[in-house]
Design a protein around this motif. Structure first.
Motif, PDB file in Angstrom:
ATOM      1  N   UNK A  57       0.866  -1.162   0.000  1.00  0.00           N
ATOM      2  CA  UNK A  57       0.000   0.000   0.000  1.00  0.00           C
ATOM      3  C   UNK A  57       0.910   1.220   0.000  1.00  0.00           C
ATOM      4  N   UNK A  58       0.514   2.262  -0.735  1.00  0.00           N
ATOM      5  CA  UNK A  58       1.357   3.447  -0.756  1.00  0.00           C
ATOM      6  C   UNK A  58       1.372   4.096   0.620  1.00  0.00           C
ATOM      7  N   UNK A  59       2.542   4.555   1.049  1.00  0.00           N
ATOM      8  CA  UNK A  59       2.651   5.200   2.350  1.00  0.00           C
ATOM      9  C   UNK A  59       1.715   6.402   2.404  1.00  0.00           C
ATOM     10  N   UNK A  60       0.923   6.435   3.466  1.00  0.00           N
ATOM     11  CA  UNK A  60      -0.069   7.497   3.593  1.00  0.00           C
ATOM     12  C   UNK A  60       0.164   8.252   4.895  1.00  0.00           C
ATOM     13  N   UNK A  61       0.660   9.471   4.750  1.00  0.00           N
ATOM     14  CA  UNK A  61       0.991  10.292   5.906  1.00  0.00           C
ATOM     15  C   UNK A  61      -0.238  10.578   6.767  1.00  0.00           C
ATOM     16  N   UNK A  62      -1.363  10.848   6.097  1.00  0.00           N
ATOM     17  CA  UNK A  62      -2.594  11.164   6.830  1.00  0.00           C
ATOM     18  C   UNK A  62      -3.071   9.999   7.683  1.00  0.00           C
ATOM     19  N   UNK A  63      -2.898   8.811   7.126  1.00  0.00           N
ATOM     20  CA  UNK A  63      -3.314   7.614   7.845  1.00  0.00           C
ATOM     21  C   UNK A  63      -2.492   7.444   9.127  1.00  0.00           C
ATOM     22  N   UNK A  64      -1.199   7.693   8.985  1.00  0.00           N
ATOM     23  CA  UNK A  64      -0.299   7.607  10.133  1.00  0.00           C
ATOM     24  C   UNK A  64      -0.660   8.663  11.177  1.00  0.00           C
ATOM     25  N   UNK A  65      -0.935   9.863  10.674  1.00  0.00           N
ATOM     26  CA  UNK A  65      -1.317  10.982  11.548  1.00  0.00           C
ATOM     27  C   UNK A  65      -2.592  10.646  12.320  1.00  0.00           C
ATOM     28  N   UNK A  92      12.531  10.253   8.527  1.00  0.00           N
ATOM     29  CA  UNK A  92      13.363   9.067   8.790  1.00  0.00           C
ATOM     30  C   UNK A  92      13.109   7.976   7.757  1.00  0.00           C
ATOM     31  N   UNK A  93      11.846   7.796   7.398  1.00  0.00           N
ATOM     32  CA  UNK A  93      11.485   6.767   6.420  1.00  0.00           C
ATOM     33  C   UNK A  93      12.126   7.043   5.068  1.00  0.00           C
ATOM     34  N   UNK A  94      12.051   8.321   4.624  1.00  0.00           N
ATOM     35  CA  UNK A  94      12.620   8.657   3.323  1.00  0.00           C
ATOM     36  C   UNK A  94      14.144   8.615   3.357  1.00  0.00           C
ATOM     37  N   UNK A  95      14.685   8.895   4.550  1.00  0.00           N
ATOM     38  CA  UNK A  95      16.134   8.863   4.703  1.00  0.00           C
ATOM     39  C   UNK A  95      16.671   7.443   4.525  1.00  0.00           C
ATOM     40  N   UNK A  96      15.833   6.456   4.840  1.00  0.00           N
ATOM     41  CA  UNK A  96      16.240   5.059   4.660  1.00  0.00           C
ATOM     42  C   UNK A  96      16.485   4.755   3.181  1.00  0.00           C
ATOM     43  N   UNK A  97      15.866   5.563   2.321  1.00  0.00           N
ATOM     44  CA  UNK A  97      16.098   5.438   0.882  1.00  0.00           C
ATOM     45  C   UNK A  97      15.561   4.173   0.247  1.00  0.00           C
ATOM     46  N   UNK A 103       5.393  -2.554   7.582  1.00  0.00           N
ATOM     47  CA  UNK A 103       4.525  -1.850   8.523  1.00  0.00           C
ATOM     48  C   UNK A 103       5.155  -1.839   9.919  1.00  0.00           C
ATOM     49  N   UNK A 104       5.761  -2.966  10.254  1.00  0.00           N
ATOM     50  CA  UNK A 104       6.346  -3.136  11.582  1.00  0.00           C
ATOM     51  C   UNK A 104       7.418  -2.085  11.869  1.00  0.00           C
ATOM     52  N   UNK A 105       8.214  -1.763  10.835  1.00  0.00           N
ATOM     53  CA  UNK A 105       9.282  -0.784  11.009  1.00  0.00           C
ATOM     54  C   UNK A 105       8.689   0.573  11.402  1.00  0.00           C
ATOM     55  N   UNK A 106       7.610   0.945  10.714  1.00  0.00           N
ATOM     56  CA  UNK A 106       6.951   2.215  11.014  1.00  0.00           C
ATOM     57  C   UNK A 106       6.339   2.168  12.416  1.00  0.00           C
ATOM     58  N   UNK A 107       5.643   1.046  12.696  1.00  0.00           N
ATOM     59  CA  UNK A 107       5.016   0.877  14.013  1.00  0.00           C
ATOM     60  C   UNK A 107       6.034   0.993  15.138  1.00  0.00           C
TER      61      UNK A 107
END
Ligand SMILES: [Zn+2]
Length: 179
Positions: A57-65, A92-97, A103-107
């Motif tokens: 799923x495309x990363x969704x900033x609003x969903x995270x917010x 941080x996510x974009x810095x990972x490149x 999902x777990x990494x974000x969580x």
């Protein structure tokens, strides 16, 4: 890219070469003549999140917010702190490149930040994001929290020294006397 010496907005490229996964450019400021180097790196335009069932799923900033806001609901937190937290995580996510991320990494990132920000919010978020296998760990966290709260809340229960009915009656008689 502004000049790092005088902040002028324009420069000319005097040399460029491929390095590893990007391009290195030698530049010269058109205003002060200083030379500096820039690196261009390919950045994936969109970041995909790999969910537990392996769907992407495309990363969704609003969903995270929304998720973090929900965990922080009615908590005494400074205005804008949740947005700041999401900004940090996104950077941080974009810095990972990487083009894809679990999902777990974000969580885990969110939990790490919430833990130092607000414990209740952390527990709420953890209960939604963590796997069922981790429920014992979660229970331990809650138990720790409960025992901490029992210790700190004791003095508060001793505060109301005057029963509320009595104070109400006193207030009434005071009003009557004033009339
Ligand atoms: Zn300059």
């Amino acid at each position: 890219m502004d000049c790092p010496y005088c902040s002028y907005h324009d420069s000319k490229v005097i040399d460029s070469r491929d390095v590893n996964d990007g391009i290195r450019r030698r530049r010269q400021c058109l205003s002060c003549g200083s030379r500096f180097t820039t690196y261009e790196r390919l950045q994936p335009t969109s970041l995909f999140v790999i969910k537990k069932d392996e769907r992407r799923e495309e990363f969704n900033r609003d969903k995270l917010l929304t998720g973090i806001r929900k965990a922080c609901e009615k908590r005494p937190l400074p205005i804008g702190i949740v947005e700041k937290l999401v900004d940090e995580i996104e950077a941080e996510l974009y810095r990972l490149g990487k083009a894809e991320i679990l999902t777990k990494v974000i969580g885990d990132m969110v939990m790490e930040k919430l833990k130092s920000l607000d414990y209740i919010a952390y527990i709420r978020f953890a209960s939604v994001y963590r796997d069922f296998a981790d429920i014992t760990a979660l229970k331990q966290e809650v138990d720790t929290l409960v025992s901490v709260q029992t210790v700190t809340s004791r003095p508060v229960s001793q505060l109301p020294l005057i029963p509320s009915e009595q104070t109400e009656a006193q207030a009434k008689s005071h009003r009557r006397r004033q009339k």
